[in-house]
Design a protein around this motif. Sequence first.
Motif, short mmCIF file in Angstrom:
data_model
loop_
_atom_site.label_atom_id
_atom_site.label_comp_id
_atom_site.label_asym_id
_atom_site.label_seq_id
_atom_site.Cartn_x
_atom_site.Cartn_y
_atom_site.Cartn_z
N GLU A 243 17.12 -45.56 26.14
CA GLU A 243 16.53 -45.65 27.47
C GLU A 243 15.78 -46.96 27.68
O GLU A 243 15.77 -47.51 28.79
N HIS A 244 15.17 -47.48 26.63
CA HIS A 244 14.35 -48.70 26.75
C HIS A 244 14.75 -49.72 25.67
O HIS A 244 13.96 -50.06 24.80
N ARG A 247 12.44 -52.99 25.09
CA ARG A 247 11.05 -52.91 24.67
C ARG A 247 10.89 -53.51 23.28
O ARG A 247 11.79 -53.42 22.44
#
Length: 341
Positions: A243-244, A247
């Motif tokens: 999802e990320h 990051r």
Amino acid sequence: MDPLADFLDGPRARGAFLLRQVMTAPWSVDVRDGAPLTLGVVRRGGAWFVPRTGEPVRLGTGDVVVVRGPEHYRIADSPTRLPQVVIHPGQRCTTVDGHDVSTTMTHGVRTWGNDPDGDDELLVGTYETQGEVGRLLTDALPRTFRVPADDDVTSAAVALLAAELDRDAVGQSSVLDRLLDLLLVHVVRRWLTDLDPASGGASEGANGETGEHASAAGPTTTRGWIGAQSDPVAGPAVRLLHEHPARAWTVASLAHEVGASRALLARRFHERVGQPPMAYLTTWRLALAADRLTTGSETVAAVARDLGWSSPFTFSAAFKRRYGLSPQHYRTHATGAAAHA
């Protein structure tokens, strides 16, 4: 997005090859198309799936078999039947000695076989293209697996696809692509549900064995995103990375997010996924980058920045280690290959 959603986006059908295969015994088709992913559904009668290695498996009415390429295999009325027809890359059909039979075995819209009124009918859907995300995620699947004919949702998806195969309306190719995706969703969901030890079972591989996918003690031995699905530590960690991806993750920050110690996360992630968390993150980022380079017009620097690299130089070095080409050369090569496809 969870990994299953990413999986479904990865191999999404675009101009997929779909047909109704209708046969009368004796028949045997040697499939050598090398396609990334193929679904076969028995609509009437039966068939044998015969992999290059492993034991043949009988497919009854309603059964679905999923085959991950590029392995060759046979579909036949008998496990010992010698091939009569060969399917080559690009879905070119010949006899074993090379005579083209594409036209003589075609019977109307998307119907093919040795007898249009044959006793054995299969629906075949083939994904002929696949990006790096799709390849990364389908590689976690077994080479073949079977989903038995006891799932009402899958049966409904098959019936809908079958009803649309005979139509030749405007936009029909897109309709069929989406219906094939829908069927794939249900089949993979069903397989994952059976694979989960909490469900009390495991779908069979094409050779009828479940040992490759689930141990007697319960936990799955399948690696990659599939292996992490049912784990309370590795599963959420994989979902966060998907999802990320951009990051600035560390093992410590990822462990904090999933509520585990660094040591526990590192151990469970490696056990379930087959590689350390940060190595998996790099692999995932690079797959995303490869697909963005070949489907969009972003600069290499923009792709690097959006996916979390500190500079285009570190991104390019990592990309070349993985794919053997610089990002720009990879884009040029992929674009040229698509233009000549």
